[in-house]
Design a protein around this motif. Structure first.
Motif, PDB file in Angstrom:
ATOM      1  N   THR A  59     -29.177  -6.413 -19.351  1.00 54.44           N
ATOM      2  CA  THR A  59     -29.150  -5.201 -20.084  1.00 54.44           C
ATOM      3  C   THR A  59     -27.567  -4.758 -20.381  1.00 54.44           C
ATOM      4  O   THR A  59     -26.692  -5.540 -20.117  1.00 54.44           O
ATOM      5  CB  THR A  59     -29.512  -4.219 -18.853  1.00 54.44           C
ATOM      6  N   ARG A  60     -27.455  -3.529 -20.886  1.00 51.51           N
ATOM      7  CA  ARG A  60     -26.122  -3.167 -21.278  1.00 51.51           C
ATOM      8  C   ARG A  60     -25.414  -2.679 -19.866  1.00 51.51           C
ATOM      9  O   ARG A  60     -24.152  -3.175 -19.894  1.00 51.51           O
ATOM     10  CB  ARG A  60     -26.476  -1.754 -22.141  1.00 51.51           C
ATOM     11  N   GLN A  61     -26.038  -2.246 -18.953  1.00 54.28           N
ATOM     12  CA  GLN A  61     -25.219  -1.774 -17.514  1.00 54.28           C
ATOM     13  C   GLN A  61     -24.579  -3.361 -17.090  1.00 54.28           C
ATOM     14  O   GLN A  61     -23.699  -3.247 -16.519  1.00 54.28           O
ATOM     15  CB  GLN A  61     -26.172  -1.319 -16.801  1.00 54.28           C
ATOM     16  N   LYS A  62     -25.245  -4.278 -17.221  1.00 55.64           N
ATOM     17  CA  LYS A  62     -24.850  -5.641 -16.617  1.00 55.64           C
ATOM     18  C   LYS A  62     -23.618  -6.173 -17.506  1.00 55.64           C
ATOM     19  O   LYS A  62     -22.853  -6.767 -16.824  1.00 55.64           O
ATOM     20  CB  LYS A  62     -25.908  -6.477 -16.334  1.00 55.64           C
ATOM     21  N   HIS A  63     -23.804  -6.013 -18.646  1.00 57.53           N
ATOM     22  CA  HIS A  63     -22.959  -6.410 -19.371  1.00 57.53           C
ATOM     23  C   HIS A  63     -21.446  -5.564 -19.136  1.00 57.53           C
ATOM     24  O   HIS A  63     -20.348  -6.248 -19.404  1.00 57.53           O
ATOM     25  CB  HIS A  63     -23.102  -6.427 -20.864  1.00 57.53           C
ATOM     26  N   GLN A  64     -21.663  -4.415 -19.105  1.00 53.44           N
ATOM     27  CA  GLN A  64     -20.450  -3.582 -18.568  1.00 53.44           C
ATOM     28  C   GLN A  64     -20.029  -3.579 -17.437  1.00 53.44           C
ATOM     29  O   GLN A  64     -18.727  -3.611 -17.216  1.00 53.44           O
ATOM     30  CB  GLN A  64     -20.862  -1.915 -19.176  1.00 53.44           C
ATOM     31  N   LEU A  65     -20.865  -4.222 -16.527  1.00 53.05           N
ATOM     32  CA  LEU A  65     -20.380  -4.178 -14.982  1.00 53.05           C
ATOM     33  C   LEU A  65     -19.532  -5.535 -14.821  1.00 53.05           C
ATOM     34  O   LEU A  65     -18.539  -5.104 -14.193  1.00 53.05           O
ATOM     35  CB  LEU A  65     -21.572  -4.256 -14.087  1.00 53.05           C
ATOM     36  N   SER A  66     -19.562  -6.456 -15.442  1.00 49.16           N
ATOM     37  CA  SER A  66     -18.498  -7.568 -15.494  1.00 49.16           C
ATOM     38  C   SER A  66     -18.830  -8.506 -16.663  1.00 49.16           C
ATOM     39  O   SER A  66     -20.094  -8.719 -17.179  1.00 49.16           O
ATOM     40  CB  SER A  66     -18.775  -8.484 -13.930  1.00 49.16           C
ATOM     41  N   VAL A  83     -31.151 -11.505 -33.392  1.00 49.04           N
ATOM     42  CA  VAL A  83     -31.312 -11.183 -31.880  1.00 49.04           C
ATOM     43  C   VAL A  83     -30.024 -10.818 -31.351  1.00 49.04           C
ATOM     44  O   VAL A  83     -29.143 -11.510 -31.481  1.00 49.04           O
ATOM     45  CB  VAL A  83     -32.190 -12.344 -31.155  1.00 49.04           C
ATOM     46  N   ASP A  84     -30.024  -9.502 -30.511  1.00 52.11           N
ATOM     47  CA  ASP A  84     -28.710  -9.536 -29.899  1.00 52.11           C
ATOM     48  C   ASP A  84     -28.768  -9.831 -28.511  1.00 52.11           C
ATOM     49  O   ASP A  84     -29.875  -9.897 -27.765  1.00 52.11           O
ATOM     50  CB  ASP A  84     -27.922  -8.207 -30.145  1.00 52.11           C
TER      51      ASP A  84
END
Length: 325
Positions: A275-282, A308-309
């Motif tokens: 998810t975008r949130q996990k990518h932003q978290l670390s 595909v991203d």
């Protein structure tokens, strides 16, 4: 396919046939039956004419040409007959890898993509991260070692005459290039499945069929579309994913070395899907190598024609389609 060779005196060996049009259906049927009975593929049907076609408008670069191989039309009915019975045999005995989607009835790019994307979406819904590696095998169809392929056919097929026919089909193939109305010197084709043939794609699927069997970790999945291979595994810990994928890359490299294939590290890519949130978290970084060469991590990859991203959003694919339109 015939189990024994005929002792009749009125039969013509396919080795000495001179094929030329016109031919009746009955005479062609007789010739094809003799080819199977004598486990011999006629030499004249193994000669290819290669036409180089430019990939783009730049015709000055010799590396910008795609070779198109043209085979005799008379070889196609015989190849289709052999292909039909070979595929029926492999399919009825469940010998083909279940996640091989290339060149198989009821399989396609959409079915392969649906399975892969659905698997990744389930991982996201289960709060897991997916690590994926998109393998690139250099000139895979042209690199097929005939001796290795025949050894594999011996394991798959129970009939030695059938293997003998495939050996005749592969051995002694020749090609010449046609440029500006002039032919090059004829050259012997020593490796690869015949380009432009009916049997070539299926023979390649047999050749690569055992690649997934060399992966020791059952949590690492392998999806194939002919020579396009994707490794992927889910977990909540990125270090666990990295360790699994690195082990699998070592095993793929070992398979390539023993099968005369070349794994291209410069074109092999990896990606972390979540998810975008996990990518932003670390920062979720993979540290993967192929024979000491680093594997580039990307945020998007063109998989079987679809962009595909790493968040499973479709903006990049929509933009790509809009540009094409």
């Amino acid at each position: 396919m015939a189990n024994k060779k005929s002792s009749g005196t009125d039969e013509i060996s396919p080795r000495v046939l001179k094929l030329s049009l016109p031919y009746t259906v009955e005479s062609l049927t007789y010739i094809y039956n003799m080819c199977i009975l004598h486990t011999t593929f006629p030499t004249v049907l193994k000669e290819a004419k290669v036409i180089p076609l430019p990939k783009t408008k730049d015709v000055s670069d010799v590396n910008n040409y795609r070779p198109i191989s043209l085979l005799s039309a008379l070889s196609k009915p015989l190849e289709r007959h052999i292909h039909k019975h070979l595929y029926q045999y492999l399919d009825s005995h469940n010998l083909l890898f279940s996640f091989q989607s290339g060149f198989r009835p009821k399989h396609s790019c959409p079915t392969a993509l649906t399975r892969i994307i659905d698997t990744w979406l389930i991982n996201v819904n289960n709060s897991k991260i997916t690590g994926a590696v998109f393998l690139d095998l250099s000139k895979a169809f042209d690199m097929v070692d005939h001796n290795v392929l025949l050894l594999k056919l011996q394991h798959y097929l129970c009939n030695p005459n059938a293997v003998s026919l495939f050996q005749s089909y592969l051995d002694g193939r020749k090609q010449k290039v046609l440029v500006n109305g002039r032919y090059s010197t004829e050259a012997l084709v020593k490796s690869g499945v015949p380009q432009g043939s009916v049997l070539g794609p299926l023979l390649f699927c047999i050749f690569i069929n055992d690649l997934p069997l060399h992966l020791s970790d059952s949590s690492v999945s392998c999806d194939l579309f002919a020579d396009d291979a994707t490794l992927h595994t889910p977990d909540k810990d990125i270090s666990v994913i990295n360790a699994r994928l690195q082990t699998s890359l070592h095993e793929v490299s070992d398979w390539c070395e023993s099968n005369s294939m070349v794994l291209n590290p410069s074109k092999t890519e990896c990606m972390v899907i979540t998810t975008r949130q996990k990518h932003q978290l670390s920062p979720l970084k993979l540290d993967l190598h192929i024979n000491g060469n680093p594997v580039q991590q990307v945020t998007q990859h063109k998989l079987l024609g679809v962009v595909v991203d790493d968040q499973l959003k479709w903006e990049a694919q929509i933009e790509s389609v809009c540009k094409q339109i």
